[in-house]
Design a protein around this motif. Structure first.
Motif: not given
Ligand code: HEM
Ligand code: HEM
Ligand code: SF4
Lengths: 360, 212
Positions: B27, B62, B145-146, B171
């Motif tokens: 992640l 995730g 976000l999703l 996040h």
């Molecule tokens: C330790 C756990 C996680 C870390 C370190 C992490 C990290 C990140 C980071 C750094 C971003 C980019 C945000 C930005 O633009 O600054 C992101 C986006 C995102 N994350 Fe995570 N995330 C984690 C867990 C999850 C989980 C559990 C989900 C749920 C399914 C998730 C769903 C998303 C979604 C939907 C985005 C936006 C993507 C987009 O719109 O293109 N994340 N995440």
């Protein structure tokens, strides 16, 4: 008075323009063309609803966009289907005359008129930061809102406080729904909003006798139900990894995705890519500038810096404002250094004590 | 002195640990890519979707992460003695005493673990609880976000974060907590293994610890 306003502003609206406007609104609402005749009927035969339009802390850009765009049909149409009894910017009356018109209309149409609010309402120091005719915006709203049938908060200032509510919000500016709780309120946010969304809301109200379905922030779902990013014409470039690195570079000229130059389309709910502006079919991303997220709450605080993805980290008291990743890297490095020192102390202690591992 | 082999971690805890640790690594890498895609190209129609794939991988990881968190919360209530939440919070005199003895141990003043504890020391236990709480916020912001249009995520997302952008910001910041935690965690696990040969590192694979 309303008719005077209407006629001076509306010398040219013909049936063709009228139908076109209704069709646009039906499309924006996501309704089939078969409702267009129904809409036309509602808009022409029903009694035109009285609208009172109040201006508070704002730049009047919302009204300007409505009236002076290159889409005269739209503004004329709105002015044709409503009876605009009070609107400080476009009304002919001024001073006491205007005040009188306002109060006459409120009394005459009590419980029936639609109140449109444009602008934030300052609440600090009893609201003295915005006064009209000797009364604060707060008092005016308290007086008029209870008599309205429904309220449309038009523009980001009226919905979420807007630019004057940006941190530290010196005048304590808030949107209408923070102050009025017992009336149906619909938030048409945007800086400025697309007039199509106002038209759609009003036509929905006239045709179906109720306000359209809204999201958790009271914004009509037909217009704010999806994120910009999910309907953007540059989306294929996003998925396929082609990004503008800098304004004016090769990638920019080829029309690639503006994500890396801070486009807030992925975080912003609005129908800009679909409804577009000014009848020329444009919107910010189509002309090469990222979305700045103007339809979202507190966008001046949360969407800035406009050309970065996420806000900087501010540590109050310490006076530190830093990029999140720069700060994170520093903390991580400091943690690593602390670990190094801790380990070195341990090794040093062992050397001094000459402890061996065979002491079990 | 004879070593005694003791069962400490259930199979579910060990599965959760590695699902959690590996998903977080995935992640963080894919999250960084989503934040600032470090590839770029002028080639069109190449039938490759780096951003779409990174996001897909992020979402799969995730879901693994979410499953791990749910398993951990289950174990906080229904796990064995070492796994239950009461063993991790400063709520009993025994646990409070352990905070101080662990601090002395980590500052090289005192030697040896408290002999009455088989599971985590309190400092570690409390940090893990904080990490799981952070993980809950991470997954709520992630799912918001999703699936922002789904009523349940819209409800939680708006109530907690107020907007998509703020959810994304939190996040992103929480990601740094996980990275800093992982660094300290791996160091301290190895450090403890060196200080007191009870087989700590292997315990997270085998579930067994050795006491004497
Ligand atoms: C330790 C756990 C996680 C870390 C370190 C992490 C990290 C990140 C980071 C750094 C971003 C980019 C945000 C930005 O633009 O600054 C992101 C986006 C995102 N994350 Fe995570 N995330 C984690 C867990 C999850 C989980 C559990 C989900 C749920 C399914 C998730 C769903 C998303 C979604 C939907 C985005 C936006 C993507 C987009 O719109 O293109 N994340 N995440
Ligand atoms: C080489 C890598 C790793 C090793 C050898 C390792 C080993 C261990 C060991 C031995 C424990 C039990 C420690 C104790 O009793 O206090 C533990 C617990 C834990 N580890 Fe790791 N770990 C590793 C990586 C990670 C990573 C990357 C994460 C997440 C970022 C993580 C998260 C946790 C958590 C949350 C616990 C607490 C378990 C619980 O909830 O009871 N570990 N790990
Ligand atoms: S330009 Fe903005 S809205 Fe369009 S795909 Fe790129 S990031 Fe999304």
């Amino acid at each position: 008075m309303a008719d005077t306003v209407n006629k001076t502003l509306d010398p040219r609206l013909n049936r063709r323009g009228f139908l076109k406007g209704c069709t646009m609104a039906a499309a924006a609402l996501g309704l089939s063309e078969s409702v267009v005749p129904k809409m036309v009927e509602a808009a022409t035969s029903a009694e035109r609803p009285t609208v009172i339009w109040l201006h508070f802390q704002e730049c009047t850009g919302c009204s300007e966009t409505l009236l002076r765009g290159t889409h005269p049909d739209l503004a004329r149409l709105i002015l044709d289907i409503i009876s605009l009894d009070y609107h400080e910017t476009v009304m002919a009356a001024a001073g006491h005359q205007a005040e009188e018109a306002l109060h006459d209309s409120v009394e005459k149409n009590a419980g029936k008129f639609i109140l449109v609010v444009e602008g934030g309402i300052p609440t600090a120091e009893n609201g003295i930061h915005c006064m009209i005719a000797g009364k604060t915006a707060l008092e005016i709203l308290e007086e008029i809102a209870p008599k309205a049938a429904a309220i449309i908060a038009y523009g980001t200032c009226a919905t979420f406080g807007g630019v004057q509510a940006a941190s530290p919000n010196p005048t304590g500016s808030v949107g209408v729904d923070k102050l009025v709780h017992d009336k149906p309120i619909i938030n048409i946010s945007g800086c400025p909003p697309n007039p199509v969304n106002l038209l759609g809301t009003i036509l929905h109200f006239l045709t179906f006798n109720r306000l359209p379905a809204v999201d958790g922030l009271k914004r009509p779902k037909f217009a704010y139900g999806r994120r910009i990013h999910d309907h953007c014409e540059r989306r294929a470039h996003f998925d396929e990894g082609r990004f503008v690195e800098q304004f004016g570079d090769e990638f920019h000229k080829l029309g690639y995705c503006l994500y890396k130059v801070g486009c807030k389309g992925p975080e912003t709910f609005a129908n800009c890519p679909v409804a577009r502006f000014n009848e020329a079919g444009v919107w910010p991303v189509s002309v090469g500038h990222g979305c700045i997220g103007c339809t979202e709450p507190d966008f001046w605080d949360t969407m800035t810096p406009f050309y970065d993805r996420i806000p900087n980290v501010k540590i109050p008291g310490a006076g530190i404002i830093a990029d999140a990743d720069e700060l994170g890297t520093k903390v991580l490095a400091a943690t690593g250094a602390a670990i190094g020192i801790h380990a070195a102390v341990g090794v040093g202690k062992r050397l001094i004590k000459g402890k061996s591992d065979s002491d079990e | 002195m004879a070593y005694q082999k003791k069962h400490c971690w259930s199979i579910l805890l060990r599965l959760y640990h590695w699902a959690f640790a590996l998903s977080i690594i995935a992640l963080c890498i894919t999250g960084f890519y989503i934040h600032e895609p470090w590839t770029n190209t002028l080639r069109e129609g190449s039938a490759s979707w780096p951003m779409a794939w990174m996001r897909f991988a992020h979402f799969i990881a995730g879901y693994v992460f979410t499953a791990a968190v749910i398993a951990r919360i289950f174990l906080y209530i229904f796990g064995n003695k070492q796994e239950r939440i009461m063993d991790h919070l400063p709520v009993t005199p025994r646990n409070i005493k352990n905070i101080f003895s662990t601090l002395l141990l980590y500052s090289y003043i005192k030697e040896g673990h408290d002999p009455d504890r088989l599971g985590h020391n309190l400092l570690a236990g409390m940090t893990y609880v904080i990490t799981i709480i952070a993980a809950v916020f991470q997954l709520i912001s992630g799912f918001y976000l999703l699936f922002p249009e789904l009523a349940i995520w819209e409800g939680y997302g708006l109530a907690i974060f107020g907007s998509q952008q703020w959810a994304r910001y939190i996040h992103h910041l929480l990601m740094w907590w996980f990275m800093i935690f992982a660094l300290i965690h791996i160091y301290l696990v190895v450090w403890n293994d060196v200080q007191e040969p009870e087989g700590l590192v292997s315990s997270i694979f085998t579930g067994k610890k050795f006491t004497h």
